[in-house]
Design a protein around this motif. Sequence first.
Motif, PDB file in Angstrom:
ATOM      1  N   ASP A 438       0.824  -1.196   0.000  1.00  0.00           N
ATOM      2  CA  ASP A 438       0.000   0.000   0.000  1.00  0.00           C
ATOM      3  C   ASP A 438       0.866   1.257   0.000  1.00  0.00           C
ATOM      4  O   ASP A 438       0.524   2.276  -0.610  1.00  0.00           O
ATOM      5  CB  ASP A 438      -0.901  -0.005   1.230  1.00  0.00           C
ATOM      6  CG  ASP A 438      -2.031   1.006   1.120  1.00  0.00           C
ATOM      7  OD1 ASP A 438      -2.560   1.161   0.007  1.00  0.00           O
ATOM      8  OD2 ASP A 438      -2.350   1.633   2.137  1.00  0.00           O
ATOM      9  N   VAL A 439       2.032   1.146   0.675  1.00  0.00           N
ATOM     10  CA  VAL A 439       2.917   2.308   0.785  1.00  0.00           C
ATOM     11  C   VAL A 439       3.726   2.514  -0.488  1.00  0.00           C
ATOM     12  O   VAL A 439       3.887   3.649  -0.956  1.00  0.00           O
ATOM     13  CB  VAL A 439       3.876   2.145   1.991  1.00  0.00           C
ATOM     14  CG1 VAL A 439       4.956   3.226   1.978  1.00  0.00           C
ATOM     15  CG2 VAL A 439       3.107   2.188   3.286  1.00  0.00           C
ATOM     16  N   SER A 440       4.223   1.437  -1.079  1.00  0.00           N
ATOM     17  CA  SER A 440       5.172   1.587  -2.187  1.00  0.00           C
ATOM     18  C   SER A 440       4.706   0.966  -3.493  1.00  0.00           C
ATOM     19  O   SER A 440       5.481   0.870  -4.437  1.00  0.00           O
ATOM     20  CB  SER A 440       6.515   0.956  -1.787  1.00  0.00           C
ATOM     21  OG  SER A 440       6.327  -0.410  -1.452  1.00  0.00           O
ATOM     22  N   GLY A 441       3.465   0.566  -3.555  1.00  0.00           N
ATOM     23  CA  GLY A 441       3.001  -0.129  -4.746  1.00  0.00           C
ATOM     24  C   GLY A 441       2.801   0.761  -5.948  1.00  0.00           C
ATOM     25  O   GLY A 441       2.945   0.330  -7.086  1.00  0.00           O
ATOM     26  N   GLY A 442       2.438   1.996  -5.741  1.00  0.00           N
ATOM     27  CA  GLY A 442       2.196   2.895  -6.864  1.00  0.00           C
ATOM     28  C   GLY A 442       1.024   2.443  -7.695  1.00  0.00           C
ATOM     29  O   GLY A 442      -0.018   2.021  -7.164  1.00  0.00           O
ATOM     30  N   VAL A 443       1.196   2.507  -9.025  1.00  0.00           N
ATOM     31  CA  VAL A 443       0.107   2.130  -9.923  1.00  0.00           C
ATOM     32  C   VAL A 443      -0.196   0.639  -9.854  1.00  0.00           C
ATOM     33  O   VAL A 443      -1.247   0.192 -10.306  1.00  0.00           O
ATOM     34  CB  VAL A 443       0.454   2.522 -11.388  1.00  0.00           C
ATOM     35  CG1 VAL A 443       0.547   4.040 -11.519  1.00  0.00           C
ATOM     36  CG2 VAL A 443       1.751   1.862 -11.832  1.00  0.00           C
ATOM     37  N   ARG A 444       0.711  -0.171  -9.300  1.00  0.00           N
ATOM     38  CA  ARG A 444       0.528  -1.617  -9.228  1.00  0.00           C
ATOM     39  C   ARG A 444      -0.045  -2.044  -7.877  1.00  0.00           C
ATOM     40  O   ARG A 444      -0.111  -3.234  -7.580  1.00  0.00           O
ATOM     41  CB  ARG A 444       1.873  -2.326  -9.457  1.00  0.00           C
ATOM     42  CG  ARG A 444       2.489  -1.994 -10.814  1.00  0.00           C
ATOM     43  CD  ARG A 444       3.846  -2.634 -10.987  1.00  0.00           C
ATOM     44  NE  ARG A 444       3.768  -4.075 -11.104  1.00  0.00           N
ATOM     45  CZ  ARG A 444       4.325  -4.931 -10.266  1.00  0.00           C
ATOM     46  NH1 ARG A 444       4.972  -4.473  -9.200  1.00  0.00           N
ATOM     47  NH2 ARG A 444       4.230  -6.232 -10.459  1.00  0.00           N
ATOM     48  N   THR A 445      -0.472  -1.039  -7.076  1.00  0.00           N
ATOM     49  CA  THR A 445      -0.928  -1.361  -5.720  1.00  0.00           C
ATOM     50  C   THR A 445      -2.060  -2.376  -5.719  1.00  0.00           C
ATOM     51  O   THR A 445      -2.022  -3.385  -4.999  1.00  0.00           O
ATOM     52  CB  THR A 445      -1.364  -0.089  -4.989  1.00  0.00           C
ATOM     53  OG1 THR A 445      -0.241   0.777  -4.854  1.00  0.00           O
ATOM     54  CG2 THR A 445      -1.900  -0.422  -3.594  1.00  0.00           C
ATOM     55  N   ASP A 446      -3.072  -2.160  -6.507  1.00  0.00           N
ATOM     56  CA  ASP A 446      -4.225  -3.077  -6.519  1.00  0.00           C
ATOM     57  C   ASP A 446      -3.812  -4.491  -6.943  1.00  0.00           C
ATOM     58  O   ASP A 446      -4.265  -5.483  -6.369  1.00  0.00           O
ATOM     59  CB  ASP A 446      -5.305  -2.550  -7.461  1.00  0.00           C
ATOM     60  CG  ASP A 446      -5.975  -1.291  -6.917  1.00  0.00           C
ATOM     61  OD1 ASP A 446      -5.846  -1.047  -5.702  1.00  0.00           O
ATOM     62  OD2 ASP A 446      -6.606  -0.575  -7.705  1.00  0.00           O
ATOM     63  N   TYR A 447      -2.946  -4.563  -7.944  1.00  0.00           N
ATOM     64  CA  TYR A 447      -2.470  -5.865  -8.417  1.00  0.00           C
ATOM     65  C   TYR A 447      -1.714  -6.591  -7.317  1.00  0.00           C
ATOM     66  O   TYR A 447      -1.934  -7.783  -7.057  1.00  0.00           O
ATOM     67  CB  TYR A 447      -1.582  -5.667  -9.641  1.00  0.00           C
ATOM     68  CG  TYR A 447      -0.789  -6.893 -10.020  1.00  0.00           C
ATOM     69  CD1 TYR A 447      -1.412  -8.011 -10.578  1.00  0.00           C
ATOM     70  CD2 TYR A 447       0.598  -6.951  -9.817  1.00  0.00           C
ATOM     71  CE1 TYR A 447      -0.692  -9.142 -10.919  1.00  0.00           C
ATOM     72  CE2 TYR A 447       1.331  -8.076 -10.144  1.00  0.00           C
ATOM     73  CZ  TYR A 447       0.674  -9.163 -10.696  1.00  0.00           C
ATOM     74  OH  TYR A 447       1.388 -10.288 -11.022  1.00  0.00           O
ATOM     75  N   LEU A 448      -0.820  -5.857  -6.639  1.00  0.00           N
ATOM     76  CA  LEU A 448      -0.034  -6.472  -5.567  1.00  0.00           C
ATOM     77  C   LEU A 448      -0.916  -6.915  -4.410  1.00  0.00           C
ATOM     78  O   LEU A 448      -0.708  -7.984  -3.824  1.00  0.00           O
ATOM     79  CB  LEU A 448       1.030  -5.493  -5.071  1.00  0.00           C
ATOM     80  CG  LEU A 448       2.164  -5.186  -6.062  1.00  0.00           C
ATOM     81  CD1 LEU A 448       3.072  -4.081  -5.511  1.00  0.00           C
ATOM     82  CD2 LEU A 448       2.980  -6.444  -6.347  1.00  0.00           C
ATOM     83  N   LEU A 449      -1.908  -6.071  -4.068  1.00  0.00           N
ATOM     84  CA  LEU A 449      -2.819  -6.446  -2.983  1.00  0.00           C
ATOM     85  C   LEU A 449      -3.581  -7.715  -3.320  1.00  0.00           C
ATOM     86  O   LEU A 449      -3.810  -8.577  -2.464  1.00  0.00           O
ATOM     87  CB  LEU A 449      -3.787  -5.301  -2.684  1.00  0.00           C
ATOM     88  CG  LEU A 449      -3.179  -4.016  -2.106  1.00  0.00           C
ATOM     89  CD1 LEU A 449      -4.247  -2.929  -1.961  1.00  0.00           C
ATOM     90  CD2 LEU A 449      -2.527  -4.290  -0.761  1.00  0.00           C
ATOM     91  N   ASP A 450      -3.975  -7.837  -4.589  1.00  0.00           N
ATOM     92  CA  ASP A 450      -4.719  -9.033  -5.023  1.00  0.00           C
ATOM     93  C   ASP A 450      -3.861 -10.299  -4.930  1.00  0.00           C
ATOM     94  O   ASP A 450      -4.315 -11.334  -4.420  1.00  0.00           O
ATOM     95  CB  ASP A 450      -5.202  -8.856  -6.466  1.00  0.00           C
ATOM     96  CG  ASP A 450      -6.360  -7.877  -6.560  1.00  0.00           C
ATOM     97  OD1 ASP A 450      -6.982  -7.601  -5.513  1.00  0.00           O
ATOM     98  OD2 ASP A 450      -6.622  -7.381  -7.677  1.00  0.00           O
ATOM     99  N   ILE A 451      -2.629 -10.237  -5.415  1.00  0.00           N
ATOM    100  CA  ILE A 451      -1.813 -11.460  -5.416  1.00  0.00           C
ATOM    101  C   ILE A 451      -1.345 -11.803  -3.997  1.00  0.00           C
ATOM    102  O   ILE A 451      -1.147 -12.973  -3.668  1.00  0.00           O
ATOM    103  CB  ILE A 451      -0.614 -11.360  -6.383  1.00  0.00           C
ATOM    104  CG1 ILE A 451       0.359 -10.259  -5.960  1.00  0.00           C
ATOM    105  CG2 ILE A 451      -1.092 -11.160  -7.811  1.00  0.00           C
ATOM    106  CD1 ILE A 451       1.643 -10.245  -6.809  1.00  0.00           C
ATOM    107  N   ILE A 452      -1.174 -10.767  -3.153  1.00  0.00           N
ATOM    108  CA  ILE A 452      -0.834 -11.051  -1.750  1.00  0.00           C
ATOM    109  C   ILE A 452      -1.973 -11.800  -1.074  1.00  0.00           C
ATOM    110  O   ILE A 452      -1.762 -12.788  -0.354  1.00  0.00           O
ATOM    111  CB  ILE A 452      -0.511  -9.741  -0.994  1.00  0.00           C
ATOM    112  CG1 ILE A 452       0.812  -9.153  -1.485  1.00  0.00           C
ATOM    113  CG2 ILE A 452      -0.430  -9.994   0.517  1.00  0.00           C
ATOM    114  CD1 ILE A 452       1.088  -7.758  -0.962  1.00  0.00           C
ATOM    115  N   SER A 453      -3.200 -11.352  -1.325  1.00  0.00           N
ATOM    116  CA  SER A 453      -4.370 -12.029  -0.752  1.00  0.00           C
ATOM    117  C   SER A 453      -4.509 -13.442  -1.302  1.00  0.00           C
ATOM    118  O   SER A 453      -4.850 -14.379  -0.573  1.00  0.00           O
ATOM    119  CB  SER A 453      -5.642 -11.220  -1.061  1.00  0.00           C
ATOM    120  OG  SER A 453      -5.576  -9.953  -0.455  1.00  0.00           O
ATOM    121  N   LEU A 454      -4.224 -13.585  -2.603  1.00  0.00           N
ATOM    122  CA  LEU A 454      -4.311 -14.903  -3.237  1.00  0.00           C
ATOM    123  C   LEU A 454      -3.309 -15.883  -2.604  1.00  0.00           C
ATOM    124  O   LEU A 454      -3.652 -17.012  -2.266  1.00  0.00           O
ATOM    125  CB  LEU A 454      -4.038 -14.763  -4.738  1.00  0.00           C
ATOM    126  CG  LEU A 454      -4.258 -16.013  -5.606  1.00  0.00           C
ATOM    127  CD1 LEU A 454      -5.727 -16.421  -5.573  1.00  0.00           C
ATOM    128  CD2 LEU A 454      -3.811 -15.747  -7.034  1.00  0.00           C
TER     129      LEU A 454
END
Length: 526
Positions: A438-454
């Motif tokens: 959330d802090v450093s994801g930038g434009v890829r934040t949503d993508y990173l949050l999704d794969i972390i949850s996955l």
Amino acid sequence: MPGLDVRLAEEDDPVVLSPQLIITTLREDKSKDGEDTEDAAYILANTDTIRLEFKKIIKIENLNCLSGLTRLFLDNNFIEEISGLECLPHLEWLDLSFNRIRVLENLEAQTNLKVLAIFHNQIKKVENVHHMKKLEVLRLGNNRIEDRDCIIYLRKLHNLRTLSLKGNPVFELEEFHGYVAAFLPDLVYFEFKMIDNEERRIHTEKNQGEIFKVLGTEQKEEHARRQQEQADNLMKREEKAFIDNLRGEDLVRCLFSQRLDEEEEIIKIPEARDTKQKFDKDFMEIMLKLYNTGLEALGTREKEWSDIDYGIRDAKNKLEIRDVQIIKQFNEEKQEILDNLMEMGEQLLDLDPESISYVQIAEVESVREEYRKKVKVLSKNLLGHEILLINSIEGMIEEYERRLGNMTYEFLETCGEYIQEARDLETIYFQRLLELADVSGGVRTDYLLDIISLCHDEHQRLMDSRQEGLRLAVNTWREEHFKSIRDSEFNRSRSRVLEICKYIDTVCSEADNVEVLPQATLPEED
């Protein structure tokens, strides 16, 4: 004579080693010895040696009916490969000379072999006999062995005392006799001659450097073998402790290999690598506690079983001692009664049947009735003791089942607590990754949050699966273990009762079989 080929002619028709050929051969051998040869089952059950040489056999098969065999002679046949011997674990002497065998193979079951003769075949390499730790005599003359490394290989056979290799190319190597004497220090006879100690000393000194090298290699191999044995034993204990799928390092590897591409993306997040390293360390510490708990619980279960097994065996032994004493006392009383009956028979058998009075007949019947009463008491005592033993063992088994049930329940509860601790740790790791993304994801934040949850969901599912697998393995083992104990005890007690009944039937008829009165029909009373 050396080089003499006494094999059967090539034009002879080959023969299958059939059950009929086996029976026919055994009957012929026993007939020569003057034994009864009618009962095939009896012959097979009581055969320890069979000679099947000069039978034109092409394949070794159908020997499972001779599982007690200790000596097998199959020399002078058409056999091309060694097979069909896995059913003969008690074999001590095997002769396969004068055949067409190319490879030493399929001898894994022959761990009791003392003599192996494969003279005059087509073997090029000495192999697959290192497990024959009892082998004393090895005859490999007239084959095609070329490499003297075969002698190094034979050092694995520590009981080997007699060796023959004449007729092989390797035998023609310079100073080969001395090489054998030096590298096989326990060998006594080579080519049917005793090895000279002075010759052995000379060649040992001459080959000292190579001997040291061989010893070093053997020590390394022995060290590796012991390490592998320890690893195998540990693996078996881990499986018995139900922790073979819960080793920390292996479980971490499984957790992060389910979605490898996503995990690689996550690890690129700043500070994610350090976060994962801390997670790995803490996770493996938790799983190490579970691992040690599993091994400790296994030791406790084994101790519990050792105690109950000792108790059962002790109860059986004490009963056996009592029964032996009872039978001994009965046999003494029985002999007195049988002697009494035989004395009466000596007095009565020569008399005229019409001269024997009812008093004398009653006296004989009285003795026999006394014997029947003693047999009845014997039966009551033996069966009564067996019933007491059954009840005693049943009580011990029930107590064991109760204690083991409590042990496995507590074990699963403790393991469940550790696995839940690991789950909670993984959840904290997951939350930390969400913060970093959330802090450093930038434009890829949503993508990173999704794969972390996955990945988090996959981690949790895997730990749930391992816990359920643990529960199922423990419960299945416990049920099968209890069933095995009860089945074993049921079969033992049933066999014992049948044995007692058969014994009672046998002794019961002994007095009736003693001829006391002359054969005649007394007139019936009005």
